[in-house]
Design a protein around this motif. Structure first.
Motif, PDB file in Angstrom:
ATOM      1  N   ALA A  82       0.842  -1.192   0.000  1.00  0.00           N
ATOM      2  CA  ALA A  82       0.000   0.000   0.000  1.00  0.00           C
ATOM      3  C   ALA A  82       0.877   1.241   0.000  1.00  0.00           C
ATOM      4  CB  ALA A  82      -0.910  -0.001   1.225  1.00  0.00           C
ATOM      5  N   GLY A  83       0.409   2.292  -0.659  1.00  0.00           N
ATOM      6  CA  GLY A  83       1.136   3.548  -0.646  1.00  0.00           C
ATOM      7  C   GLY A  83       2.354   3.537  -1.539  1.00  0.00           C
ATOM      8  N   ARG A 102      -4.606  12.731  -2.246  1.00  0.00           N
ATOM      9  CA  ARG A 102      -5.357  11.889  -3.189  1.00  0.00           C
ATOM     10  C   ARG A 102      -4.593  10.608  -3.503  1.00  0.00           C
ATOM     11  NH1 ARG A 102      -7.196  16.157  -7.868  1.00  0.00           N
ATOM     12  NH2 ARG A 102      -8.877  17.214  -6.701  1.00  0.00           N
ATOM     13  N   VAL A 103      -3.302  10.765  -3.784  1.00  0.00           N
ATOM     14  CA  VAL A 103      -2.489   9.598  -4.117  1.00  0.00           C
ATOM     15  C   VAL A 103      -2.414   8.642  -2.929  1.00  0.00           C
ATOM     16  CG1 VAL A 103      -0.109   8.859  -4.527  1.00  0.00           C
ATOM     17  CG2 VAL A 103      -1.130  10.588  -5.975  1.00  0.00           C
ATOM     18  N   LEU A 104      -2.246   9.177  -1.737  1.00  0.00           N
ATOM     19  CA  LEU A 104      -2.169   8.319  -0.555  1.00  0.00           C
ATOM     20  C   LEU A 104      -3.475   7.563  -0.336  1.00  0.00           C
ATOM     21  CD1 LEU A 104      -0.205  10.696   1.823  1.00  0.00           C
ATOM     22  CD2 LEU A 104       0.624   8.534   0.873  1.00  0.00           C
ATOM     23  N   ARG A 105      -4.605   8.223  -0.545  1.00  0.00           N
ATOM     24  CA  ARG A 105      -5.901   7.528  -0.417  1.00  0.00           C
ATOM     25  C   ARG A 105      -6.048   6.462  -1.489  1.00  0.00           C
ATOM     26  NH1 ARG A 105      -7.768  12.779   0.703  1.00  0.00           N
ATOM     27  NH2 ARG A 105      -8.483  13.036  -1.458  1.00  0.00           N
ATOM     28  N   LEU A 106      -5.707   6.836  -2.721  1.00  0.00           N
ATOM     29  CA  LEU A 106      -5.838   5.893  -3.835  1.00  0.00           C
ATOM     30  C   LEU A 106      -4.990   4.654  -3.612  1.00  0.00           C
ATOM     31  CD1 LEU A 106      -6.854   5.486  -6.876  1.00  0.00           C
ATOM     32  CD2 LEU A 106      -4.564   6.309  -7.491  1.00  0.00           C
ATOM     33  N   LEU A 107      -3.703   4.866  -3.319  1.00  0.00           N
ATOM     34  CA  LEU A 107      -2.786   3.738  -3.211  1.00  0.00           C
ATOM     35  C   LEU A 107      -2.875   3.041  -1.861  1.00  0.00           C
ATOM     36  CD1 LEU A 107       0.327   5.116  -5.096  1.00  0.00           C
ATOM     37  CD2 LEU A 107      -1.676   3.905  -5.981  1.00  0.00           C
ATOM     38  N   GLY A 108      -3.372   3.737  -0.842  1.00  0.00           N
ATOM     39  CA  GLY A 108      -3.636   3.064   0.423  1.00  0.00           C
ATOM     40  C   GLY A 108      -4.693   1.983   0.272  1.00  0.00           C
ATOM     41  N   GLY A 109      -5.626   2.192  -0.635  1.00  0.00           N
ATOM     42  CA  GLY A 109      -6.651   1.187  -0.910  1.00  0.00           C
ATOM     43  C   GLY A 109      -6.310   0.259  -2.048  1.00  0.00           C
ATOM     44  N   GLY A 156      -5.730   6.578   9.212  1.00  0.00           N
ATOM     45  CA  GLY A 156      -6.686   5.492   9.429  1.00  0.00           C
ATOM     46  C   GLY A 156      -6.256   4.134   8.928  1.00  0.00           C
ATOM     47  N   ALA A 157      -4.971   3.964   8.612  1.00  0.00           N
ATOM     48  CA  ALA A 157      -4.510   2.687   8.060  1.00  0.00           C
ATOM     49  C   ALA A 157      -4.282   1.663   9.166  1.00  0.00           C
ATOM     50  CB  ALA A 157      -3.225   2.890   7.273  1.00  0.00           C
ATOM     51  N   PRO A 158      -4.584   0.388   8.900  1.00  0.00           N
ATOM     52  CA  PRO A 158      -4.378  -0.681   9.891  1.00  0.00           C
ATOM     53  C   PRO A 158      -2.930  -1.168   9.902  1.00  0.00           C
ATOM     54  CG  PRO A 158      -5.366  -1.612   7.927  1.00  0.00           C
ATOM     55  CD  PRO A 158      -5.244  -0.122   7.683  1.00  0.00           C
ATOM     56  N   VAL A 159      -2.050  -0.370  10.465  1.00  0.00           N
ATOM     57  CA  VAL A 159      -0.643  -0.718  10.575  1.00  0.00           C
ATOM     58  C   VAL A 159      -0.246  -0.641  12.043  1.00  0.00           C
ATOM     59  CG1 VAL A 159      -0.141   0.171   8.264  1.00  0.00           C
ATOM     60  CG2 VAL A 159       0.200   1.644  10.249  1.00  0.00           C
ATOM     61  N   ARG A 160       0.731  -1.474  12.443  1.00  0.00           N
ATOM     62  CA  ARG A 160       1.225  -1.403  13.812  1.00  0.00           C
ATOM     63  C   ARG A 160       2.641  -1.966  13.873  1.00  0.00           C
ATOM     64  NH1 ARG A 160       0.526  -6.335  16.869  1.00  0.00           N
ATOM     65  NH2 ARG A 160      -0.613  -7.922  15.667  1.00  0.00           N
ATOM     66  N   VAL A 161       3.411  -1.431  14.823  1.00  0.00           N
ATOM     67  CA  VAL A 161       4.783  -1.873  15.021  1.00  0.00           C
ATOM     68  C   VAL A 161       4.813  -3.079  15.942  1.00  0.00           C
ATOM     69  CG1 VAL A 161       7.000  -1.267  16.078  1.00  0.00           C
ATOM     70  CG2 VAL A 161       5.871   0.354  14.553  1.00  0.00           C
ATOM     71  N   LEU A 162       5.529  -4.100  15.532  1.00  0.00           N
ATOM     72  CA  LEU A 162       5.763  -5.282  16.349  1.00  0.00           C
ATOM     73  C   LEU A 162       7.076  -5.128  17.099  1.00  0.00           C
ATOM     74  CD1 LEU A 162       4.920  -8.111  13.765  1.00  0.00           C
ATOM     75  CD2 LEU A 162       3.336  -6.913  15.283  1.00  0.00           C
ATOM     76  N   GLY A 378       0.278   0.056 -10.272  1.00  0.00           N
ATOM     77  CA  GLY A 378       0.007  -0.202 -11.674  1.00  0.00           C
ATOM     78  C   GLY A 378      -1.453  -0.536 -11.918  1.00  0.00           C
ATOM     79  N   THR A 379      -2.010  -1.378 -11.065  1.00  0.00           N
ATOM     80  CA  THR A 379      -3.426  -1.737 -11.185  1.00  0.00           C
ATOM     81  C   THR A 379      -4.312  -0.520 -10.988  1.00  0.00           C
ATOM     82  OG1 THR A 379      -2.927  -3.954 -10.331  1.00  0.00           O
ATOM     83  CG2 THR A 379      -5.228  -3.242 -10.283  1.00  0.00           C
ATOM     84  N   MET A 380      -4.011   0.268  -9.965  1.00  0.00           N
ATOM     85  CA  MET A 380      -4.850   1.420  -9.645  1.00  0.00           C
ATOM     86  C   MET A 380      -4.765   2.501 -10.711  1.00  0.00           C
ATOM     87  SD  MET A 380      -6.364   0.480  -6.973  1.00  0.00           S
ATOM     88  CE  MET A 380      -7.127   1.964  -6.328  1.00  0.00           C
ATOM     89  N   PHE A 381      -3.567   2.807 -11.188  1.00  0.00           N
ATOM     90  CA  PHE A 381      -3.458   3.851 -12.199  1.00  0.00           C
ATOM     91  C   PHE A 381      -4.012   3.392 -13.545  1.00  0.00           C
ATOM     92  CE2 PHE A 381      -0.320   5.882  -9.297  1.00  0.00           C
ATOM     93  CZ  PHE A 381      -0.968   7.102  -9.202  1.00  0.00           C
ATOM     94  N   GLY A 382      -4.024   2.083 -13.802  1.00  0.00           N
ATOM     95  CA  GLY A 382      -4.730   1.599 -14.979  1.00  0.00           C
ATOM     96  C   GLY A 382      -6.205   1.929 -14.908  1.00  0.00           C
TER      97      GLY A 382
END
Length: 432
Positions: A82-83, A102-109, A156-162, A378-382
């Motif tokens: 993501a991102g 916008r790019v962060l939202r697009l590529l975050g998803g 709002g991303a589901p990330v966490r440090v282990l 690549g998928t998203m920008f397509g």
């Protein structure tokens, strides 16, 4: 129908060509044909754009100079990240607040959309959805992943440090100061995904011609004529999706990027007795070193182990020796496990590590420069390019600003530095 290998070089696609499902039947362009939209390039961007356009009823013809997935789509590690490579907070500073977010939202998803496409079209590509681990090396690495965690969590991303202990349990490797778990992400077999997208695009109505390099592009009436060795394609609009392997009329896309070589080795299958402790959750991993290391498992329990460098000339022996040492240091129980495949490719790097949106001429548009994050972007920008041509996404709402083409200065010298610098780093690194 073409059934030739992707390339004459046996180190071009390695494990992925060996284990991917066969490509859909295609033929070179012969004679003359027409389309509403011509797409140049059979990687993730071109195939995604073609699929989305065809599903909307647009007549699409895609021209690929070699075979589906010949470029980065058939050579990469297979991480659905993501991102962007950059820290999230850095992106608005480069692109401006509006485009950056916008790019962060697009590529975050992006990973979610890749996984949805795979499910919707029944693509067999060894998909895993258990996330990725960005592994911290030392104090500086730990600080880096903690900063990434904070910046993504604010969005709002589901990330966490282990912790270091959790990281050891999740990877089976010791010595890391921690890891950033990104639950949005996953892994796949990259060439299988590209071939699956091609099958879906053909089923939706896209005509794909492989072994059809575009040699010229000329204005004609209200559109354009693309010329290949075997024929001509007349089209009203063109999507350029050739990226780091660009040649012909859009070789300037290649010239705008620095090629960063990257190699992978695939081991024999990890012994069954060790599978419960080595990447038991099957996350894809990469570390915070400047000359980074990445590793992941494929569906048959092979460990795919890679880093910066090219497997040619003196680099072949240097990187192979390093890979054996580094793997044994990371996983002592795997010392002596043989390599089944080896391959390398090129990552296209832009000067500021963000993708480029170019209008090459009236009705000719393209996105390029994924900086090592090709699968999801690549998928998203397509899809973005398809939505734009369909009128669903006006200029004012595009996620990237339109920028002029700029050649990378000192490109050849910098690329040589990357290649031989990686050899120097690996020659001395991880000696036991």
């Amino acid at each position: 129908m073409t059934d030739a290998p992707l390339a004459a070089d046996p180190r071009s696609h390695g494990l992925w060509e060996r284990t991917a499902p066969p490509p859909p039947p295609t033929t070179p362009l012969s004679g003359g044909t027409q389309a509403e939209v011509a797409i140049v390039g059979g990687g993730y961007t071109g195939l995604s754009a073609g699929l989305h356009l065809a599903e909307a009823g647009v007549r699409v013809v895609l021209l690929e100079g070699m075979e589906i997935g010949f470029g980065g789509a058939g050579r990469n590690v297979g991480l659905i990240n993501a991102g962007l490579w950059l820290m999230p907070d850095d992106v608005p500073g480069i692109l401006g607040e509006i485009h950056g977010e916008r790019v962060l939202r697009l590529l975050g998803g992006g990973p979610r959309e890749v996984m949805a496409l795979i499910a919707r079209h029944g693509i067999e590509c060894e998909l895993t959805t258990s996330g990725t681990l960005h592994l911290a090396v030392g104090k500086a690495g730990k600080e880096e992943i903690e900063a990434r965690e904070a910046q993504w969590q604010r969005r709002g991303a589901p990330v966490r440090v282990l912790s270091a202990g959790e990281t050891a349990a999740w990877t089976g490797a010791r010595g890391y100061a921690g890891a950033l778990l990104d639950e949005r992400a996953g892994t796949l077999q990259p060439l299988a995904y590209a071939r699956g997208l091609a099958r879906a695009a053909i089923a939706a109505g896209v005509t794909i011609h492989t072994r059809s390099p575009v040699q010229a592009c000329d204005a004609s009436g209200k559109g354009w004529v693309l010329r290949t060795p075997g024929g001509e394609l007349a089209a009203e609009r063109i999507i350029v999706a050739t990226d780091a392997y660009s040649t012909g009329p859009w070789a300037s896309v290649r010239a705008e990027q620095l090629h960063l070589p990257y190699f992978n080795f695939a081991t024999e299958p990890v012994p069954e007795a060790l599978r419960a402790t080595i990447l038991p959750g099957r996350q894809g991993c990469w570390d915070t070193k400047e000359v980074m290391t990445s590793f992941r498992l494929d569906a048959r329990h092979r460990l795919v182990f890679g880093s910066v460098g090219a497997l040619r000339g003196t680099g072949t022996a240097i990187h192979r020796s390093w890979a054996r040492r580094a793997l044994a240091k990371l996983y002592p129980a795997l010392a002596g496990l043989g390599f089944e495949c080896e391959w390398h490719g090129q990552i296209g790097m832009t000067s500021d590590a963000v993708p480029r949106l170019h209008r090459f001429a009236d009705s000719i548009i393209g996105v390029s420069g994924y900086n090592g994050r090709g699968i999801s972007p690549g998928t998203m920008f397509g899809r973005v390019l398809a939505d734009h041509l369909l009128g669903r996404l006006p200029d004012v709402d595009l996620p990237l600003p339109v920028t002029p083409m700029q050649s990378a200065p000192w490109r050849a010298a910098k690329e040589a530095w990357y290649e031989y610098g990686a050899q120097a780093a690996h020659l001395a690194a991880d000696r036991l």
